[in-house]
Design a protein around this motif. Structure first.
Motif, short mmCIF file in Angstrom:
data_model
loop_
_atom_site.label_atom_id
_atom_site.label_comp_id
_atom_site.label_asym_id
_atom_site.label_seq_id
_atom_site.Cartn_x
_atom_site.Cartn_y
_atom_site.Cartn_z
N ALA A 195 -3.79 -7.30 -0.52
CA ALA A 195 -2.85 -7.16 0.59
C ALA A 195 -1.72 -6.19 0.24
CB ALA A 195 -2.28 -8.53 0.97
N TYR A 196 -1.21 -6.25 -1.01
CA TYR A 196 -0.18 -5.31 -1.44
C TYR A 196 -0.73 -3.88 -1.41
CZ TYR A 196 2.97 -9.02 -3.09
OH TYR A 196 3.82 -10.09 -3.16
N GLU A 197 -1.95 -3.71 -1.88
CA GLU A 197 -2.54 -2.38 -1.89
C GLU A 197 -2.65 -1.81 -0.47
OE1 GLU A 197 -5.95 -1.22 -4.57
OE2 GLU A 197 -7.01 -1.19 -2.65
N ALA A 198 -3.12 -2.62 0.47
CA ALA A 198 -3.23 -2.17 1.86
C ALA A 198 -1.85 -1.86 2.44
CB ALA A 198 -3.94 -3.23 2.69
N MET A 199 -0.87 -2.70 2.12
CA MET A 199 0.49 -2.49 2.60
C MET A 199 1.02 -1.12 2.16
SD MET A 199 3.86 -4.61 1.30
CE MET A 199 3.80 -3.85 -0.34
N ILE A 200 0.86 -0.80 0.90
CA ILE A 200 1.38 0.46 0.37
C ILE A 200 0.59 1.64 0.92
CG2 ILE A 200 1.59 1.81 -1.76
CD1 ILE A 200 2.26 -0.94 -3.13
N ARG A 201 -0.71 1.51 1.02
CA ARG A 201 -1.52 2.59 1.57
C ARG A 201 -1.15 2.92 3.01
NH1 ARG A 201 -7.92 2.30 0.18
NH2 ARG A 201 -7.83 2.78 -2.05
N ARG A 202 -0.89 1.89 3.79
CA ARG A 202 -0.70 2.08 5.22
C ARG A 202 0.74 2.39 5.61
NH1 ARG A 202 -4.43 -0.28 8.63
NH2 ARG A 202 -3.18 0.77 10.24
N THR A 203 1.71 2.10 4.73
CA THR A 203 3.12 2.20 5.18
C THR A 203 4.01 3.02 4.25
OG1 THR A 203 3.78 0.12 4.11
CG2 THR A 203 2.93 -0.03 6.37
N SER A 204 3.47 3.69 3.26
CA SER A 204 4.31 4.57 2.44
C SER A 204 4.36 5.93 3.12
CB SER A 204 3.76 4.70 1.02
OG SER A 204 4.69 5.36 0.18
N THR A 205 5.52 6.29 3.65
CA THR A 205 5.68 7.51 4.42
C THR A 205 6.78 8.38 3.82
OG1 THR A 205 7.28 6.44 5.90
CG2 THR A 205 4.95 6.34 6.54
N GLU A 206 6.90 9.58 4.31
CA GLU A 206 7.91 10.50 3.80
C GLU A 206 9.31 9.96 4.04
OE1 GLU A 206 9.21 13.66 1.65
OE2 GLU A 206 7.11 13.12 2.02
N HIS A 207 9.54 9.35 5.20
CA HIS A 207 10.87 8.86 5.53
C HIS A 207 11.13 7.45 5.02
CE1 HIS A 207 8.20 7.79 8.91
NE2 HIS A 207 8.90 6.67 8.95
N ALA A 208 10.07 6.73 4.60
CA ALA A 208 10.24 5.37 4.07
C ALA A 208 9.21 5.14 2.98
CB ALA A 208 10.09 4.35 5.19
N PRO A 209 9.43 5.74 1.80
CA PRO A 209 8.41 5.69 0.73
C PRO A 209 8.39 4.37 -0.02
CG PRO A 209 10.34 6.89 -0.03
CD PRO A 209 10.59 6.57 1.43
N TRP A 210 7.25 4.06 -0.59
CA TRP A 210 7.12 2.93 -1.51
C TRP A 210 7.23 3.42 -2.94
CZ3 TRP A 210 7.52 -2.08 -1.00
CH2 TRP A 210 7.25 -2.69 0.22
N TYR A 211 7.93 2.64 -3.77
CA TYR A 211 7.99 2.85 -5.21
C TYR A 211 7.37 1.62 -5.87
CZ TYR A 211 11.22 6.70 -4.35
OH TYR A 211 11.78 7.89 -3.93
N VAL A 212 6.34 1.85 -6.67
CA VAL A 212 5.71 0.76 -7.41
C VAL A 212 6.34 0.74 -8.80
CG1 VAL A 212 3.55 -0.16 -8.32
CG2 VAL A 212 3.59 0.95 -6.09
N VAL A 213 7.19 -0.26 -9.03
CA VAL A 213 8.03 -0.30 -10.22
C VAL A 213 7.42 -1.24 -11.27
CG1 VAL A 213 10.33 -0.82 -11.11
CG2 VAL A 213 10.06 0.07 -8.77
N PRO A 214 7.10 -0.72 -12.45
CA PRO A 214 6.63 -1.61 -13.53
C PRO A 214 7.72 -2.64 -13.84
CG PRO A 214 6.29 0.71 -14.10
CD PRO A 214 7.16 0.68 -12.89
N ALA A 215 7.41 -3.92 -13.71
CA ALA A 215 8.46 -4.93 -13.76
C ALA A 215 8.26 -5.99 -14.83
CB ALA A 215 8.59 -5.60 -12.39
N ASN A 216 7.30 -5.80 -15.72
CA ASN A 216 7.16 -6.76 -16.83
C ASN A 216 8.36 -6.69 -17.75
OD1 ASN A 216 4.70 -7.64 -15.90
ND2 ASN A 216 3.52 -6.97 -17.68
#
Length: 283
Positions: free
Chosen positions: A224-245
């Motif tokens: 679900a996270y993968e689909a979310m990022i694929r479908r909604t990361s845009t130029e005006h509202a980008p997604w950042y996948v932050v390594p959080a360990n």
């Protein structure tokens, strides 16, 4: 150049840019939750020193944004349970004037909220001009939890990606920049953090048995996270996948990204009133 400035520049150069470069080809199984960018295992003190520098810069930029009163910034944190949404907010925004920042933590929707469209309860809390708004979870729950737990049929939630993109386009057109952070932890790291909540009495309040039920759906949530990022990361509202360990690296990535975005927005103090140099304060 001072030694402090040189150290800050050196540290900042080691922070990788974790913006999703090509959303359509994004694969969550290829992310690296343990990554610490260009740092070594012994560089944690250097990273913490740089975070202090970034926080000071954030304070200055927030003051200018508030004074200018023309733009706003919406920050969204999404993560699995124990991902660090609360602690990231506390550490990155430490010392920032609370008058210019609003944090919203969205829980299960009320009956009234369910009687409206799924974006209704969020729109009212988007930041007004001059403000920074932080969403601890967000409307993305409606393509995550709703999808995984089958709270709505696919025919309903599959259209929500387009609704979200249109909503974020509306915000951008009205002067609100959106920054979206997915705090990426491994399943092993989540197990350790859940166990810590059980082992430490002062953290018992943070443990919920429902977290274990959600953990059983780890794989479905990852899809679900993968689909979310694929479908909604845009130029005006980008997604950042932050390594959080590694919490210290997570905080540094988020702080740098926020500061760089505000610098791009370039808020300015408004011009002073005319004739201020002629005013004298009476006794």
């Amino acid at each position: 150049m001072s030694d402090d400035t040189q150290l800050a520049d050196d540290a900042l150069a080691r922070v990788h840019d974790h913006r999703v470069p090509d959303p359509k080809s994004f694969k969550i199984k290829k992310t690296e939750p343990d990554s610490i960018g260009g740092f070594g295992d012994d560089d944690k003190p250097l990273a913490k020193a740089e975070l202090k520098v970034l926080r000071q810069r954030l304070q200055d930029l927030q003051e200018r944004l508030y004074a200018e009163h023309k733009q706003s910034l919406l920050i969204i944190f999404q993560a699995t349970d124990t991902g660090g949404k609360d602690s990231t907010t506390r550490r990155v925004f430490r010392g920032v004037n609370p008058q210019g920042v609003r944090v919203w933590s969205f829980k299960q929707p009320s009956a009234e909220e369910l009687d409206h469209d799924f974006l209704w309860r969020y729109h009212d809390h988007t930041p007004i001009k001059g403000m920074i708004g932080i969403f601890n979870r967000s409307y993305y729950e409606d393509v995550l939890v709703v999808r995984v737990k089958e709270l709505a049929p696919k025919e309903v939630w599959k259209h929500r990606y387009d609704h979200i993109n249109a909503f974020e386009r509306l915000l951008a057109d009205n002067g609100t920049r959106a920054l979206k952070f997915f705090l990426d932890i491994s399943k092993e790291e989540q197990r350790e953090r859940l166990q810590e909540r059980l082992d430490k009495p002062d953290k018992h309040w943070k443990f919920h048995s429902a977290d274990l039920a959600d953990r059983e759906h780890w794989g479905n949530y990852q899809h679900a996270y993968e689909a979310m990022i694929r479908r909604t990361s845009t130029e005006h509202a980008p997604w950042y996948v932050v390594p959080a360990n590694r919490k210290w690296y997570r905080d540094l990535v988020v702080a740098r990204t926020i500061v760089e975005t505000l610098e791009e927005m370039d808020p300015q103090f408004p011009p002073p009133e005319e004739g201020l140099d002629e005013i004298e304060i009476p006794d």
